[in-house]
Design an enzyme around this catalytic site. Structure first.
Site: not given
Length: 529
Positions: A386, A442
């Site tokens: 991110k 994930h």
């Protein structure tokens, strides 16, 4: 067989002009020399026991065993350890029963150390030259030549030879244990586990169930810390410091003071100096250590010093790696301040779920010791990608547009790429290896409907399948810029409903088990309850 010649009855006459060496009183902590008398004549046993009743060697008395046939003697030798000497008749249940036993001792029991002395009343049936050449025996005596003094000399000579051979064999075995033990100790990363392993290896080298206590003293001053203890000293392991009133303390303090090992039976202290600490290992075997045992232990101490240094360096490298992982995770979380400790909760819950799945025996081939050890810290890297997401998207208080969602989803590949590049700079498996797996997968779904690669089922790494459940569970349970926290029952309903589609069912079951056992791991804000 019992001899018929009258002269044979006098095979063990006292010699008036010579006396048997005075009996020594064995120390209560000494083992006895084990001697096996093999003869089919009861009188031979009686007179032999009488002649040897006060014999001792190096302060150790004799422990006599009796067998009346070759078969019985074989069973005793097979089942009784440390028999030093066999006084063996030739003619018993058969004319060559003694010779057959001598061969079986060497070839079937593989006992090359026990001394075998052949005693015969009929030397013509077993000529000495043939017997000495064809059979591995150590002495040959005609009963007619054995007086009390000569029997004494024969027994002491045999015991002395047995002791030397036994020490050589113990040296060989001990060195093997040192090499194997030191190798194993290098592989143990916990200091307390390492210390317990040291004590176990010392006990193995001594070939006794020795009590022991291992103390560490940082630098040159300060109290000694008890790191591990065994046997009767096990309660000491519960103490942070070594009690100064303990009987072992004077010897341990002396070792630290003089910087060398102390061998003062019953307290023997091995002193080890390493890069950052001094170590004292105290062992209390039930008898004084022989010189060869002391020498073996000193060799072992040198290996242990190197192992301690290796352990210290490994610990420093591991801490440096952990610090790097934490720094990367903190960097990613710093930009997304609304997550408020999300990665730390993911770390604790991922570790607990992996351990619970291992307990339940699922995915045993995937839940390796390395993964169980590293998944927690590796899991905090799941959103490191991110850092490449623009603030206007990352911190947007509402729902994302389709284009924004696509750009947001790129964080999975970005995180995997960054971490794989770093992992490739380190040999073997590391936190970065598992971090790359987790960051990249994930958001994959168990049914194949996830992103970025549409992986399905066990094609998704187990580390990522675990973190996928934990990430969603914690995100729903806590406030985010784009949502309020969900009530706990609604979170669990959501997770259960997606078991088998979005989530691995085994991970979901493990999550339920873990939270039932430790509700704090699933703790939610009071406003969401």
């Amino acid at each position: 067989m019992t001899d018929s010649n009258a002269s044979d009855d006098n095979w063990l006459l006292d010699e008036d002009d010579e006396e048997v060496a005075p009996a020594g009183l064995p120390a209560p902590d000494q083992r006895l020399w084990r001697v096996l008398i093999v003869d089919d004549d009861v009188d031979v046993h009686a007179v032999t026991r009488l002649a040897l009743r006060n014999v001792s060697f190096k302060g150790r008395e004799l422990e006599l065993f009796s067998a009346y046939s070759g078969r019985e003697a074989y069973d005793i030798l097979r089942d009784t350890p440390d028999i030093a000497l066999v006084l063996l008749d030739v003619v018993m249940e058969t004319d060559d029963a003694g010779l057959l036993l001598a061969r079986r001792i060497r070839e079937e029991l593989h006992n090359a150390i026990v001394r075998v002395v052949l005693r015969t009343g009929q030397p013509g049936q077993a000529p000495e030259q043939r017997v000495i050449i064809e059979y591995d025996i150590n002495d040959y005596k005609a009963k007619t030549e054995l007086t009390t003094q000569k029997l004494f000399t024969t027994v002491i000579s045999a015991l002395r030879a047995y002791e030397s051979l036994n020490m050589l064999e113990r040296s060989r075995v001990g060195l093997g244990k040192i090499l194997a033990g030191a190798t194993n100790l290098y592989q143990i990363h916990s200091l307390r586990e390492f210390a317990s392993g040291v004590l176990n290896q010392v006990s193995a080298i001594l070939d006794v169930g020795a009590d022991g206590v291992l103390c560490l003293m940082q630098g040159d001053t300060g109290p000694a810390t008890v790191v591990a203890a065994t046997g009767g000293y096990a309660p000491l392991a519960e103490n942070e410091r070594m009690p100064s009133e303990h009987p072992l303390w004077p010897a341990i303090a002396k070792a630290f003071s003089e910087k060398k090992s102390q061998f003062e039976h019953p307290a023997n202290v091995l002193f080890i100096h390493t890069q950052d600490r001094e170590v004292a290992i105290s062992v209390t075997p039930p008898w004084p250590l022989a010189q060869i045992q002391r020498d073996l232990l000193e060799v072992f101490c040198q290996r242990i010093a190197a192992a301690f240094d290796n352990l210290y360096m490994f610990g420093q490298l591991r801490k440096a790696q952990e610090a790097t992982v934490v720094a990367l995770a903190d960097l990613a979380e710093f930009r997304d301040s609304g997550t408020g400790g999300h990665v730390r909760r993911v770390q604790a819950l991922s570790t607990a779920i992996a351990a619970r799945m291992k307990e339940r025996g699922v995915y045993e081939d995937e839940l390796t010791p390395q993964l169980l050890d590293m998944i927690g810290l590796a899991s905090i890297l799941h959103d490191v990608g991110k850092v490449a997401t623009p603030d206007r998207i990352l911190l947007k208080p509402g729902l994302h547009t389709p284009d924004e969602r696509v750009q947001m989803q790129t964080h999975a590949n970005v995180g995997r790429t960054i971490l794989e590049r770093a992992a490739n700079m380190v040999d073997g498996v590391s936190y970065l290896t598992y971090g790359a797996e987790i960051a990249g997968a994930h958001h994959e779904h168990f049914d194949g409907a996830g992103y970025p690669n549409g992986l399905k089922g066990r094609a998704i790494p187990i580390s990522a399948r675990i973190v996928a459940v934990v990430d969603v569970f914690d995100s729903l349970l806590h406030e985010r810029p784009y949502k309020e926290p969900w009530p706990y029952p609604e979170v669990m309903t959501y997770i259960k409903a997606r078991s088998g589609s979005q989530f691995d069912p085994e991970v979901v079951l493990a999550l339920l088990d873990v939270i039932e056992r430790d509700p704090e791991l699933g703790q939610q804000p009071p406003s969401a309850k």
